[in-house]
Motif scaffolding. Structure first.
Motif, PDB file in Angstrom:
ATOM      1  N   GLY A 323       9.261 -48.237   0.377  1.00 22.40           N
ATOM      2  CA  GLY A 323      10.467 -47.474   0.103  1.00 22.40           C
ATOM      3  C   GLY A 323      10.325 -46.608  -1.139  1.00 22.40           C
ATOM      4  N   ILE A 324       9.643 -47.137  -2.153  1.00 18.94           N
ATOM      5  CA  ILE A 324       9.405 -46.357  -3.377  1.00 18.94           C
ATOM      6  C   ILE A 324       8.515 -45.150  -3.058  1.00 18.94           C
ATOM      7  CG2 ILE A 324       8.281 -46.420  -5.628  1.00 18.94           C
ATOM      8  CD1 ILE A 324       9.166 -49.336  -5.862  1.00 18.94           C
ATOM      9  N   ALA A 325       7.473 -45.366  -2.237  1.00 12.05           N
ATOM     10  CA  ALA A 325       6.579 -44.259  -1.877  1.00 12.05           C
ATOM     11  C   ALA A 325       7.331 -43.171  -1.111  1.00 12.05           C
ATOM     12  CB  ALA A 325       5.407 -44.782  -1.050  1.00 12.05           C
ATOM     13  N   ARG A 326       8.222 -43.561  -0.198  1.00 15.82           N
ATOM     14  CA  ARG A 326       9.012 -42.563   0.541  1.00 15.82           C
ATOM     15  C   ARG A 326       9.913 -41.778  -0.406  1.00 15.82           C
ATOM     16  NH1 ARG A 326       9.291 -46.792   4.383  1.00 15.82           N
ATOM     17  NH2 ARG A 326      11.315 -47.463   3.532  1.00 15.82           N
ATOM     18  N   VAL A 328       9.320 -41.113  -3.533  1.00 13.33           N
ATOM     19  CA  VAL A 328       8.461 -40.189  -4.283  1.00 13.33           C
ATOM     20  C   VAL A 328       8.163 -38.947  -3.452  1.00 13.33           C
ATOM     21  CG1 VAL A 328       6.123 -39.882  -5.186  1.00 13.33           C
ATOM     22  CG2 VAL A 328       7.437 -41.914  -5.797  1.00 13.33           C
ATOM     23  N   LEU A 329       7.810 -39.128  -2.186  1.00 16.61           N
ATOM     24  CA  LEU A 329       7.519 -37.974  -1.326  1.00 16.61           C
ATOM     25  C   LEU A 329       8.742 -37.077  -1.185  1.00 16.61           C
ATOM     26  CD1 LEU A 329       5.341 -39.572   1.518  1.00 16.61           C
ATOM     27  CD2 LEU A 329       4.588 -38.394  -0.547  1.00 16.61           C
ATOM     28  N   ASP A 330       9.922 -37.669  -1.046  1.00 15.27           N
ATOM     29  CA  ASP A 330      11.149 -36.872  -0.957  1.00 15.27           C
ATOM     30  C   ASP A 330      11.361 -36.045  -2.222  1.00 15.27           C
ATOM     31  OD1 ASP A 330      11.618 -37.906   1.540  1.00 15.27           O
ATOM     32  OD2 ASP A 330      13.059 -39.427   0.852  1.00 15.27           O
ATOM     33  N   GLU A 331      11.105 -36.646  -3.380  1.00 17.08           N
ATOM     34  CA  GLU A 331      11.253 -35.923  -4.643  1.00 17.08           C
ATOM     35  C   GLU A 331      10.213 -34.817  -4.770  1.00 17.08           C
ATOM     36  OE1 GLU A 331      13.524 -36.580  -7.823  1.00 17.08           O
ATOM     37  OE2 GLU A 331      14.379 -36.517  -5.799  1.00 17.08           O
ATOM     38  N   MET A 332       9.015 -35.055  -4.278  1.00 18.17           N
ATOM     39  CA  MET A 332       7.981 -34.025  -4.332  1.00 18.17           C
ATOM     40  C   MET A 332       8.329 -32.860  -3.404  1.00 18.17           C
ATOM     41  SD  MET A 332       4.527 -36.392  -4.510  1.00 18.17           S
ATOM     42  CE  MET A 332       3.429 -34.996  -4.784  1.00 18.17           C
ATOM     43  N   ASP A 333       8.907 -33.178  -2.262  1.00 22.43           N
ATOM     44  CA  ASP A 333       9.356 -32.109  -1.375  1.00 22.43           C
ATOM     45  C   ASP A 333      10.474 -31.304  -2.035  1.00 22.43           C
ATOM     46  OD1 ASP A 333       7.555 -32.875   0.574  1.00 22.43           O
ATOM     47  OD2 ASP A 333       8.997 -34.148   1.638  1.00 22.43           O
ATOM     48  N   ARG A 334      11.410 -31.999  -2.666  1.00 29.17           N
ATOM     49  CA  ARG A 334      12.550 -31.317  -3.271  1.00 29.17           C
ATOM     50  C   ARG A 334      12.126 -30.397  -4.405  1.00 29.17           C
ATOM     51  NH1 ARG A 334      15.443 -31.856  -7.675  1.00 29.17           N
ATOM     52  NH2 ARG A 334      14.281 -33.688  -8.362  1.00 29.17           N
ATOM     53  N   THR A 335      11.148 -30.840  -5.207  1.00 28.66           N
ATOM     54  CA  THR A 335      10.709 -30.047  -6.367  1.00 28.66           C
ATOM     55  C   THR A 335       9.569 -29.094  -6.038  1.00 28.66           C
ATOM     56  OG1 THR A 335       9.191 -31.839  -7.007  1.00 28.66           O
ATOM     57  CG2 THR A 335      11.400 -31.871  -7.987  1.00 28.66           C
ATOM     58  N   ASN A 336       9.164 -29.045  -4.750  1.00 28.68           N
ATOM     59  CA  ASN A 336       8.045 -28.197  -4.325  1.00 28.68           C
ATOM     60  C   ASN A 336       6.773 -28.505  -5.123  1.00 28.68           C
ATOM     61  OD1 ASN A 336       7.016 -26.257  -2.576  1.00 28.68           O
ATOM     62  ND2 ASN A 336       7.446 -24.555  -3.980  1.00 28.68           N
TER      63      ASN A 336
END
Length: 619
Positions: A323-326, A328-336
Motif C-alpha cells: 500500500g505504501i508503494a502504491r 508513492v507511485l500515485d504521488e510520483m504521477d501527480r508531481t510528474n
C-alpha cells in the motif's frame, strides 16, 4: 487420625502435600544459611582477584570514541565480572586437581590449615585461606588503588581520543566518577549473581533428594533458568519494548516538529494538493517534506536557474508495504516525477528518518532536477527494529524498488530517469539487502550513496573481503575503484590511502562513506572471539583505531559502549557524516570530479540544516 501417621518423615517417604509443606517451611532457613555462608566467604582466590583486576584494567584501553564516566563504568564492570568468573573457574579446576582422591570406606583426615569449601556456583572444592586483618587491609588498599589508579592512567588516552574527535577531553574528576560507576554496577551484578546462585543451590538441594546424580539436578536447574529467561525476554521484555516503542511513536507521529510547517508547493507530499495528508506523514515524514531547498534557494547558491525538487513521502498510516508503494507511485504521477533527471530512493532508518544533508546535497548538485522518495516501514526506533525485525528495511526497499523499476521499464529507454539508491545506517543495510551480489547491484541501478553501513551487512562484508591486495579494511579498494569506492575522507574518492590514483570511475558509480571512528561500521559479534582485520592493520598512532588493541570479549564490549554515544560527536566522526564528505561523494556518483570545489553547496547545507548540540564528554 490418618493411618499413616507413624510413617517415617524422610523427604523421600512424604506424600506430595507433606513434601510441599516441608519445602515451604524450610525455605527461609535455607536462604538464611546460604546468606550467612556467602557473607563469610570474604577471601577471594588469587586467580579470581587477578582476573577481575585484569578485566577492569583492559576495559580502560583505547576505544573508538571518548566515553562518559557512566559508559566507562559499565564496560569496566562487565569486563571485571568476566575476568573474575574466569579466575574462579581456574581456581576451581586447580583445587579439583589438588584434592586427594577419596578411598571407599575411608573418611579423609580433617585438616584445619587450609579448609576446603565447595564453590557455591560450581560445587567444586576451593581452598579458603585463613582470615587475617593485615591481609584484608592490604587487599582493600590495593583494590582502592586499582579502582582509582587505572582510570587515572587512562586519562591521557581518553583525552587524545577526545581531541581527535574535536570534543572537550575529560578532566581529572572523570577518573573517580568512572570508578564510582563501576563499583555501583558491580554491586548490582553481585546482587543478581547471589540471588541466582541461591536459587540454583535451593533447587539442587531439593532436586538432589529425588534424582540419582547431583549433576543432573544442577543441569536441570540451569535449563529451567535459561528457558525461563528466554521466555521472559521474548514474551515479556521484547513485547513490552515493542509495545512501548509503538505507543511513543504513535504519540510523536501525531505531533509536528518545532520549526517545520506544512509545505505549500505541489511538488511535496503533505501539501494541500497531495494525496498524502500532512497529518498522515508522521514526525519524520513532516521533517522530510518540509525541509530541503526550494528553487530560489538553489538558484542563489549555484548562481544559475533551478527547479523545485520533488520530495515524495508515504508513512505507514495503517497500510502494508504494498500500500505504501502504491501511494508513492500515485504521488510520483501527480508531481510528474518521471520527467526528472534522477529518481533517488532513500531507505530510511527506524521510524522513517532520512539524512537531510544527503537529500539536499543531491538536490543542489542537480539544480533541483530530481525526485527523492522516502517511506516509513516501522513504528519503532532503529535499535529496536534491529533486534525485532531486521529484515523489515530490506523488504520495504525491495517492494518500493520493484514498483518504481517496473514503471521505469515501461518507459522508452531514452526518456527514463536515472535510478539511485541512498540510505544511512539501517537504511544502508536495507538498500544493500535487495541485491544478491555485486553484479546484481551494478546491473540494476545507476548509482548509490550509503552512509555508515553496518558491519553485519552481507554486501559490505563481501566487498571488504574481496578488496584489492594492499588496500585496508578501513578504506578498501575494490577493482581499482572501477564501480565501487569506500571513503572516510573526500580524498579517498579519487585515490587510495597511500595517495595512488584510482582508475576511472565508470557508471554505475557506488560510494560507501564510513568514518574510522564509527562503531556501527566496525561492531560485530565476531569481536568476541576473533581479531578483526581493521585492528590487524597498521593504522596511524594519531587515530583511536591506531592505538587500539584486540582482546577477547573486552573489545566487543568496548565497541558496544561506543554505540550509544556514536552521535554525540561532531559531524565527520562517529556515526555522523559531514556535508564536506557527502557532497563530493554525491558529485562522484553523478559522474563529476569529487575533487572539484563544492564549498558553496557545503556552506549552504550547513546553514540550511539545524545541527543538534553535542554532549560534552569531559566532567
Amino acid at each position: 487420625m490418618p493411618k499413616h501417621h507413624g510413617r517415617a518423615r524422610g523427604a523421600g517417604n512424604q506424600n506430595p502435600r507433606r513434601l510441599l509443606t516441608t519445602l515451604g517451611t524450610s525455605t527461609l532457613g535455607t536462604w538464611t544459611r546460604q546468606a550467612r555462608r556467602h557473607a563469610q566467604r570474604l577471601n577471594i582466590p588469587l586467580p579470581a582477584a587477578l582476573g577481575g583486576i585484569a578485566g577492569y584494567a583492559l576495559a580502560h584501553t583505547t576505544s573508538l570514541l571518548p566515553r562518559t564516566p557512566l559508559f566507562q563504568g559499565v564496560v569496566a564492570a562487565v569486563n571485571a565480572s568476566v575476568g573474575y568468573e574466569l579466575g574462579m573457574m581456574a581456581a576451581d579446576v586447580a583445587a579439583l586437581r589438588r584434592a586427594p582422591k577419596a578411598t571407599p570406606g575411608v573418611n579423609p583426615a580433617p585438616t584445619t590449615a587450609s579448609p576446603i569449601v565447595p564453590n557455591p556456583l560450581t560445587g567444586v572444592p576451593t581452598p579458603r585461606p585463613g582470615n587475617g586483618s593485615l591481609r584484608s587491609g592490604l587487599a582493600a588498599a590495593a583494590l582502592g588503588a586499582t579502582l582509582i589508579g587505572v582510570p587515572l592512567a587512562a586519562l591521557r588516552s581518553q583525552r587524545r581520543t577526545a581531541e581527535f574527535c574535536q570534543v572537550p577531553g575529560p578532566r581529572v574528576r572523570w577518573a573517580p566518577a568512572s570508578a564510582a560507576a563501576s563499583v555501583a554496577i558491580l554491586g548490582f551484578f553481585t546482587l543478581c549473581w547471589r540471588i541466582t546462585e541461591m536459587l540454583l543451590d535451593w533447587l539442587s538441594h531439593h532436586l538432589g533428594q529425588r534424582l540419582a546424580w547431583r549433576l543432573a539436578a544442577r543441569a536441570l536447574a540451569t535449563l529451567v533458568v535459561l528457558a525461563g529467561t528466554a521466555v521472559l525476554f521474548d514474551q515479556v521484555i521484547l513485547r513490552g519494548i515493542r509495545l512501548a516503542g509503538r505507543t511513543v511513536a504513535d504519540r510523536l507521529d501525531h505531533s509536528t516538529p518545532a520549526g517545520f510547517t506544512q509545505p505549500d508547493r505541489a511538488v511535496r507530499s503533505g501539501s494541500p494538493s497531495s494525496g498524502e495528508t500532512w497529518d498522515s506523514l508522521g514526525l519524520q515524514g513532516k521533517r522530510f517534506v518540509s525541509g530541503g531547498p526550494d528553487a530560489a534557494r538553489i538558484a542563489r547558491v549555484l548562481g544559475s536557474p533551478a527547479q523545485d525538487p520533488v520530495r515524495v513521502y508515504a508513512a505507514l498510516d495503517g497500510r502494508g508495504l504494498a500500500g505504501i508503494a502504491r501511494a508513492v507511485l500515485d504521488e510520483m504521477d501527480r508531481t510528474n516525477a518521471w520527467q526528472r533527471q534522477v529518481i533517488s530512493i532513500v531507505t530510511t532508518t527506524g521510524r522513517g528518518n532520512a539524512n537531510e544533508w544527503s537529500a539536499s546535497a543531491l538536490e543542489y548538485l542537480l539544480a533541483g532536477d530530481c525526485c527523492t522518495i522516502a517511506t516509513q516501514y516501522s513504528g519503532l526506533p532503529s535499535a529496536i527494529t534491529l533486534f525485532t525485525s531486521r529484515e523489515q528495511p530490506v523488504a520495504a526497499t525491495r517492494v518500493l524498488f520493484e514498483a518504481v523499476q517496473g514503471r521505469l521499464a515501461a518507459m522508452p529507454a531514452n526518456e527514463r530517469p536515472q535510478l539511485f539508491l541512498a540510505g544511512e545506517s539501517l537504511g544502508a543495510y536495507g538498500s544493500n539487502g535487495i541485491f544478491t551480489d555485486v553484479d546484481d547491484m551494478v546491473a540494476h541501478i545507476d548509482g548509490a550513496l550509503w552512509l555508515g553501513t553496518p558491519n553485519f551487512t552481507p554486501m559490505h562484508r563481501e566487498l571488504t573481503r574481496s578488496r584489492d591486495a594492499g588496500s585496508s579494511a578501513v578504506a578498501p579498494v575494490v577493482d581499482r575503484g572501477r564501480h565501487i569506492r569506500f571513503a572516510g575522507r573526500s580524498a579517498q574518492l579519487s585515490a587510495d590511502e597511500a595517495g595512488r590514483p584510482l582508475d576511472a570511475w565508470q557508471s554505475p558509480r557506488i560510494a560507501y562513506l564510513q568514518n574510522e571512528t564509527d562503531p556501527v561500521v566496525w561492531w560485530g559479534t565476531r569481536l568476541l572471539y576473533r581479531r578483526p582485520e581493521w585492528l590487524a592493520e597498521h593504522r596511524p598512532a594519531t587515530t583511536p583505531m591506531g592505538r587500539m588493541h584486540w582482546f577477547p570479549f573486552v573489545t566487543f564490549w568496548q565497541v558496544c559502549a561506543d554505540m550509544p554515544v556514536c552521535r554525540n560527536v561532531p559531524e565527520g566522526f562517529g556515526h555522523k557524516y559531514h556535508a564536506s564528505q557527502i557532497t563530493p561523494a554525491w558529485a562522484g556518483v553523478l559522474g563529476r570530479d569529487p575533487r572539484a570545489d563544492y564549498s558553496a553547496i557545503e556552506q549552504a547545507l550547513i546553514e540550511d540544516v539545524t545541527i543538534p548540540p553535542i554532549k560534552v564528554f569531559g566532567i
